[in-house]
Design an enzyme around this catalytic site. Structure first.
Site, PDB file in Angstrom:
ATOM      1  N   SER A 107       0.988  -1.183  -0.111  1.00  0.00           N
ATOM      2  CA  SER A 107      -0.088  -0.105   0.256  1.00  0.00           C
ATOM      3  C   SER A 107       0.891   1.254   0.023  1.00  0.00           C
ATOM      4  O   SER A 107       2.032   1.374   0.633  1.00  0.00           O
ATOM      5  CB  SER A 107      -0.935   0.098   1.122  1.00  0.00           C
ATOM      6  OG  SER A 107      -1.370   1.358   1.564  1.00  0.00           O
ATOM      7  N   TYR A 130      -2.271   5.512  -4.256  1.00  0.00           N
ATOM      8  CA  TYR A 130      -3.241   6.677  -4.246  1.00  0.00           C
ATOM      9  C   TYR A 130      -2.840   7.916  -4.878  1.00  0.00           C
ATOM     10  O   TYR A 130      -1.522   8.381  -4.470  1.00  0.00           O
ATOM     11  CB  TYR A 130      -3.508   6.924  -2.501  1.00  0.00           C
ATOM     12  CG  TYR A 130      -4.358   6.083  -1.978  1.00  0.00           C
ATOM     13  CD1 TYR A 130      -5.290   5.803  -2.536  1.00  0.00           C
ATOM     14  CD2 TYR A 130      -3.849   5.580  -0.707  1.00  0.00           C
ATOM     15  CE1 TYR A 130      -6.255   4.769  -1.513  1.00  0.00           C
ATOM     16  CE2 TYR A 130      -4.501   4.481  -0.018  1.00  0.00           C
ATOM     17  CZ  TYR A 130      -5.873   4.100  -0.355  1.00  0.00           C
ATOM     18  OH  TYR A 130      -6.602   3.154   0.306  1.00  0.00           O
ATOM     19  N   THR A 156      -5.962   2.899  -6.919  1.00  0.00           N
ATOM     20  CA  THR A 156      -7.082   2.651  -5.999  1.00  0.00           C
ATOM     21  C   THR A 156      -7.993   3.808  -6.463  1.00  0.00           C
ATOM     22  O   THR A 156      -7.530   4.800  -6.135  1.00  0.00           O
ATOM     23  CB  THR A 156      -6.828   2.606  -4.457  1.00  0.00           C
ATOM     24  OG1 THR A 156      -6.105   1.515  -4.470  1.00  0.00           O
ATOM     25  CG2 THR A 156      -8.194   2.592  -3.789  1.00  0.00           C
ATOM     26  N   LYS A 252      -8.353  -0.420  -8.940  1.00  0.00           N
ATOM     27  CA  LYS A 252      -8.615  -1.245  -7.733  1.00  0.00           C
ATOM     28  C   LYS A 252      -9.995  -0.427  -7.253  1.00  0.00           C
ATOM     29  O   LYS A 252      -9.721   0.711  -6.877  1.00  0.00           O
ATOM     30  CB  LYS A 252      -7.449  -1.373  -6.759  1.00  0.00           C
ATOM     31  CG  LYS A 252      -7.933  -1.982  -5.600  1.00  0.00           C
ATOM     32  CD  LYS A 252      -7.167  -2.271  -4.711  1.00  0.00           C
ATOM     33  CE  LYS A 252      -7.381  -3.049  -3.338  1.00  0.00           C
ATOM     34  NZ  LYS A 252      -8.194  -2.174  -2.421  1.00  0.00           N
ATOM     35  N   HIS A 276     -13.288  -1.838  -1.192  1.00  0.00           N
ATOM     36  CA  HIS A 276     -12.299  -1.370  -0.281  1.00  0.00           C
ATOM     37  C   HIS A 276     -12.732  -2.393   0.823  1.00  0.00           C
ATOM     38  O   HIS A 276     -12.658  -1.843   2.305  1.00  0.00           O
ATOM     39  CB  HIS A 276     -12.502   0.008  -0.073  1.00  0.00           C
ATOM     40  CG  HIS A 276     -11.084   0.550   0.038  1.00  0.00           C
ATOM     41  ND1 HIS A 276     -10.559   1.208  -0.493  1.00  0.00           N
ATOM     42  CD2 HIS A 276     -10.355   0.704   1.347  1.00  0.00           C
ATOM     43  CE1 HIS A 276      -9.220   1.629  -0.018  1.00  0.00           C
ATOM     44  NE2 HIS A 276      -9.255   1.253   1.162  1.00  0.00           N
TER      45      HIS A 276
HETATM   46  C1  FMN Z   1      -6.962  -2.525   7.477  1.00  0.00           C
HETATM   47  C2  FMN Z   1      -7.229  -2.448   6.144  1.00  0.00           C
HETATM   48  C3  FMN Z   1      -6.404  -1.419   5.395  1.00  0.00           C
HETATM   49  C4  FMN Z   1      -6.643  -1.104   4.042  1.00  0.00           C
HETATM   50  N1  FMN Z   1      -5.845  -0.122   3.584  1.00  0.00           N
HETATM   51  C5  FMN Z   1      -5.777  -0.126   2.085  1.00  0.00           C
HETATM   52  C6  FMN Z   1      -4.764   0.576   1.297  1.00  0.00           C
HETATM   53  O1  FMN Z   1      -3.899   1.236   1.976  1.00  0.00           O
HETATM   54  N2  FMN Z   1      -5.057   0.771  -0.074  1.00  0.00           N
HETATM   55  C7  FMN Z   1      -6.135   0.122  -0.557  1.00  0.00           C
HETATM   56  O2  FMN Z   1      -6.346   0.370  -2.005  1.00  0.00           O
HETATM   57  N3  FMN Z   1      -7.023  -0.823   0.063  1.00  0.00           N
HETATM   58  C8  FMN Z   1      -6.754  -1.045   1.144  1.00  0.00           C
HETATM   59  N4  FMN Z   1      -7.771  -1.601   1.921  1.00  0.00           N
HETATM   60  C9  FMN Z   1      -8.590  -2.765   1.064  1.00  0.00           C
HETATM   61  C10 FMN Z   1      -8.144  -3.754   0.562  1.00  0.00           C
HETATM   62  O3  FMN Z   1      -6.980  -3.901  -0.251  1.00  0.00           O
HETATM   63  C11 FMN Z   1      -8.886  -4.837   0.262  1.00  0.00           C
HETATM   64  O4  FMN Z   1      -9.947  -4.287  -0.691  1.00  0.00           O
HETATM   65  C12 FMN Z   1      -9.952  -5.356   1.199  1.00  0.00           C
HETATM   66  O5  FMN Z   1      -9.263  -5.568   2.451  1.00  0.00           O
HETATM   67  C13 FMN Z   1     -10.375  -6.618   0.899  1.00  0.00           C
HETATM   68  O6  FMN Z   1     -11.586  -7.099   1.663  1.00  0.00           O
HETATM   69  P1  FMN Z   1     -11.395  -8.062   2.758  1.00  0.00           P
HETATM   70  O7  FMN Z   1     -10.548  -7.697   3.827  1.00  0.00           O
HETATM   71  O8  FMN Z   1     -12.479  -8.911   3.354  1.00  0.00           O
HETATM   72  O9  FMN Z   1     -10.469  -9.292   1.990  1.00  0.00           O
HETATM   73  C14 FMN Z   1      -7.522  -1.868   3.340  1.00  0.00           C
HETATM   74  C15 FMN Z   1      -8.364  -3.145   3.979  1.00  0.00           C
HETATM   75  C16 FMN Z   1      -8.151  -3.093   5.332  1.00  0.00           C
HETATM   76  C17 FMN Z   1      -8.792  -4.243   6.081  1.00  0.00           C
END
Ligand code: FMN
Length: 386
Positions: A107, A130, A156, A252, A276
């Site tokens: 990330s 981002y 994203t 994404k 997300h």
């Molecule tokens: C704690 C956390 C932080 C996240 N941070 C980002 C991020 O920095 N960038 C991003 O594109 N998605 C982020 N996401 C989304 C994840 O990339 C992903 O889309 C999502 O976790 C998928 O769902 P799941 O947790 O049920 O597998 C984050 C998700 C979580 C749980």
């Protein structure tokens, strides 16, 4: 350490080991958490066709994602602040991914920097971008991702503004953070966690810190990131990034058929059907509900990846059946990381892989390439909500 049989077991260990504020940051979603719950509920509601007496020996999980060979159709999703779950969290997860033969996606909001992860692993990894108001940051970080040999860029697109997570406000996990008496006490009762994070190589946002010449640390970099989310993000920015990044470009956070087609028109190589992890637009459909229409409309023009609610190999198989090439796992790996560090991430990956292998056998498919809607009990188009 209790016997770990599934991702929920890792989640329970993570809950015990992490301060409440950090656990809830991972576990929760935005607002009323409607979409967070829908991601899981709609996956659970899908049923397989149980097939028998089909020789399904030697099942083949290996496939490609974004043209890269992977041992199974999963990858680690980009997640911010991962190094606060466990010291050097991103480096540990990247190593576990390398050992399992799958890809790790870093990330923008990581604690370890691109360069830290580059040093930690020999395998190619992916970088998530981002696009901030300060476009200079994007340019510089894209150059750093190129220099680190990142093989794909995930832009994203579902976070031009941050959705609110009530828990983060209540727990003081805001920018700037509030140290309440309650979370100070909570941290004091989690010395192993505190030690691990303190011993970690970085304690701030590694990628942003480097851009800000290492001035200010976690709070300043966090505030900078927070102030820099750009509500004006548009398709023009996608073309701009497309010009800067010659490699595989993935959008994404696509949840709509029209957006998926547009992504293909703009020359993106892939999309991730994602909300997300239920952390942005609350009330958006579950990702598994959105997937089949998108796969039908755009899957022949663009690679379709999927995330949201994947907690088992059965979930992966359902997503593949509905048109995904592969799945990203977010919380599933974070629970493993918080529970047992690198070993925990490896455990999360192997649990999902083994469940996938068994479920392929029981649905009568030998090769992930052969998974289709045919393995589902009733055609998803006939279902009322999906
Ligand atoms: C704690 C956390 C932080 C996240 N941070 C980002 C991020 O920095 N960038 C991003 O594109 N998605 C982020 N996401 C989304 C994840 O990339 C992903 O889309 C999502 O976790 C998928 O769902 P799941 O947790 O049920 O597998 C984050 C998700 C979580 C749980």
């Amino acid at each position: 350490m209790p016997v770990i049989t599934n991702i929920e077991d890792l989640r329970q260990v993570a809950r015990r080991k992490l301060p409440k504020a950090i656990f809830e940051y991972v576990d929760h979603g935005s607002y009323d958490q409607v979409s967070l719950a829908a991601n899981r509920d709609d996956l659970k509601a899908i049923r397989f066709r149980q097939r028998v007496l089909i020789n399904a020996d030697n099942r083949q999980l290996a496939t490609t994602m974004l043209g890269e060979k992977v041992a199974m159709p999963i990858a680690i999703a980009p997640t911010g602040l991962t190094g606060l779950l466990r010291g050097n969290g991103e480096m540990l997860a990247a190593r576990a991914a390398e050992a399992a033969g799958i890809r790790f996606c870093l990330s923008t909001m990581s604690i370890c920097s691109i360069e830290d992860v580059r040093e930690a692993t020999k395998a190619p990894f992916w970088f998530q971008l981002y696009v901030f108001r300060d476009r200079g940051f994007s340019e510089s970080v894209i150059e750093r991702a190129k220099a680190a040999g990142c093989s794909a860029l995930f832009l994203t697109v579902d976070l031009p503004m941050r959705g609110q997570r009530h828990c983060d406000i209540k727990n003081g996990l805001e920018v700037p953070p509030r140290l309440t008496a309650r979370n100070a006490f909570d941290i004091a009762t989690k010395p192993a966690w505190a030690l691990s994070v303190l011993m970690g190589k970085r304690k701030s946002f590694g990628n942003i810190d480097a851009y800000l010449n290492n001035k200010g640390g976690l709070w300043a970099a966090g505030r900078w990131g927070n102030d820099n989310f750009d509500a004006s993000l548009s398709w023009e920015d996608v073309s701009w990034v497309r010009k800067l990044w010659p490699g595989k470009l993935v959008l994404k956070g696509v949840l709509d058929v029209e957006d998926a087609k547009h992504a293909a028109d703009m020359g993106a190589d892939a999309i991730v059907v994602s909300n997300h992890g239920g952390r942005q637009l609350d009330g958006a459909p579950s990702t598994i509900a959105a997937l089949p229409r998108i796969a039908d409309a755009a899957g022949h023009r663009i690679e379709v990846l999927f995330d949201g609610g994947i907690r088992s190999g059965q979930d992966v198989l359902k997503a593949l059946a509905l048109g995904a090439r592969g799945c990203l796992i977010g919380r599933a790996y974070l629970y493993g990381l918080a529970a047992m560090g690198e070993t925990g991430v490896a455990k999360a990956i192997s649990l999902i892989g083994e469940e996938l292998r068994v479920s392929m056998s029981l649905t009568g498919v030998r090769d992930v390439a052969d998974v289709s809607r045919d393995i589902l009990f009733d055609s998803v188009g006939d279902r009322r909500n999906i």
